[in-house]
Design an enzyme around this catalytic site. Structure first.
Site, short mmCIF file in Angstrom:
data_model
loop_
_atom_site.label_atom_id
_atom_site.label_comp_id
_atom_site.label_asym_id
_atom_site.label_seq_id
_atom_site.Cartn_x
_atom_site.Cartn_y
_atom_site.Cartn_z
N ASN A 34 52.08 80.50 46.26
CA ASN A 34 52.59 79.25 45.69
C ASN A 34 53.64 79.64 44.66
O ASN A 34 53.30 80.05 43.56
CB ASN A 34 51.43 78.48 45.04
N LYS A 61 55.60 77.83 43.08
CA LYS A 61 55.80 76.82 42.03
C LYS A 61 57.31 76.62 41.82
O LYS A 61 58.07 76.69 42.77
CB LYS A 61 55.07 77.24 40.75
N HIS A 114 47.65 69.96 43.72
CA HIS A 114 47.55 71.11 42.80
C HIS A 114 47.27 70.60 41.39
O HIS A 114 47.76 69.53 41.00
CB HIS A 114 48.86 71.91 42.83
N GLU A 117 48.45 71.32 38.64
CA GLU A 117 49.66 71.03 37.84
C GLU A 117 50.22 69.65 38.19
O GLU A 117 50.75 68.95 37.33
CB GLU A 117 50.70 72.14 38.05
N GLU A 144 40.49 75.98 42.93
CA GLU A 144 41.24 76.58 41.83
C GLU A 144 40.70 76.07 40.50
O GLU A 144 41.07 74.99 40.05
CB GLU A 144 42.72 76.19 41.94
N GLY A 148 47.08 80.90 36.12
CA GLY A 148 48.16 81.42 35.28
C GLY A 148 47.69 81.96 33.94
O GLY A 148 48.49 82.21 33.04
N SER A 201 44.77 83.29 39.20
CA SER A 201 44.95 84.69 38.77
C SER A 201 44.41 85.72 39.77
O SER A 201 43.91 86.76 39.39
CB SER A 201 44.33 84.90 37.38
P1 PGA Z 1 48.11 81.89 39.53
O1 PGA Z 1 48.33 80.45 40.18
O2 PGA Z 1 47.81 82.83 40.67
O3 PGA Z 1 49.41 82.20 38.84
O4 PGA Z 1 46.95 81.78 38.59
C1 PGA Z 1 47.53 80.01 41.23
C2 PGA Z 1 47.91 78.60 41.61
O5 PGA Z 1 48.17 77.79 40.71
O6 PGA Z 1 47.97 78.24 42.80
#
Ligand code: PGA
Length: 248
Positions: free
Chosen positions: A9, A11, A94, A96, A164, A170, A210
């Site tokens: 992803n 982003k 997601h 976010e 998630e 992140g 992560s």
């Molecule tokens: P990350 O993000 O691996 O940077 O923690 C995962 C995601 O939000 O899909």
């Protein structure tokens, strides 16, 4: 047998030309993959990346799709537009988007049904916040997200679910492999109760938050975990390819 699926992803990272360079570096590193390899790229990168991954085993995903077929929705992108460029997957809900863009279980549901009707594979994201985990609400939160977000889906095996935990995204904080396995087990059990046990046994559920080149082996070794949705570590070809090749 559930085929693992490792999806990046990106982003809001990588211009189209940077994205092309990334997949060109990635392609030769993942030819031996025993899993589905997907990059979910910013919408504007889709045409260029779509061209660049022709003749590779990398598949294309988007990060959102609108629920209407077409019409007066300024700034939005339809399933048909994605399909024209060979997009196969689309991330929906997601955290976010839930946090910053007002996504709700209801809009997740509408987008998911639209994506399915168009022949796209939705990667539907669910997960609890830190506060929810610490106050013992994880299962309750996931139950609601699943019940409302996936309402009306006829064939569960046509979607992918990404678990998630919001506190792991992140932050460099990963759920332990046991925590992730146990929670994904709960998601699968709930899917069995709300939909059908056979579909629940066959639906692919990823872990995200992560996940990286170091911890992927341990996570992927867990029985319930069928893949990963990878943010930060998908932005560098060597790191992402190590995750894709977790079984080597
Ligand atoms: P990350 O993000 O691996 O940077 O923690 C995962 C995601 O939000 O899909």
């Amino acid at each position: 047998m559930r085929k693992p699926i490792i999806a990046g992803n990106w982003k809001m990272n990588n211009t189209a030309s940077q994205g092309v360079a990334l997949v060109k570096e990635l392609a030769p590193l993942v030819t031996e993959a025993n899993c589905d390899v997907v990059v979910c790229v910013p919408a504007i990168d889709i045409p260029a990346v779509s061209e660049a991954i022709k003749d590779t085993n990398i598949e294309l995903g988007a990060q959102n799709v609108h629920f209407a077929e077409k019409g007066a929705y300024t700034g939005e992108i339809s399933a048909e537009m994605l399909k024209e460029y060979g997009v196969k997957y689309v991330i929906i809900g997601h955290s976010e988007r839930r946090q910053y863009f007002g996504e709700t279980d209801e809009t997740v549901n509408k987008r998911t049904l639209t994506a399915l009707a168009a022949g796209l594979t939705p990667i539907v994201c669910v997960g609890e916040s830190l506060e929810e985990r610490e106050t013992g609400k994880t299962e309750e939160v996931l139950f609601t997200q699943i019940r409302d977000g996936l309402k009306g889906i006829e064939d569960l095996t046509k979607i992918v679910i990404a678990y998630e935990p919001v506190w792991a995204i992140g932050t460099g904080k990963t759920a332990t492999a046991e925590q992730a396995n146990e929670t994904i087990g709960y998601i699968r059990k709930t899917l069995g109760e709300l939909f059908c046990p056979k579909c629940a046994a066959n639906v692919r559920i990823q872990y995200g938050g992560s996940m990286n080149a170091k911890n992927c082996k341990e996570l992927m070794a867990m029985e319930e975990i069928d893949g990963g949705l990878i943010g930060g570590a998908s932005l560098k070809a060597p790191d992402f390819s190590k995750i894709v090749n977790f079984d080597k």
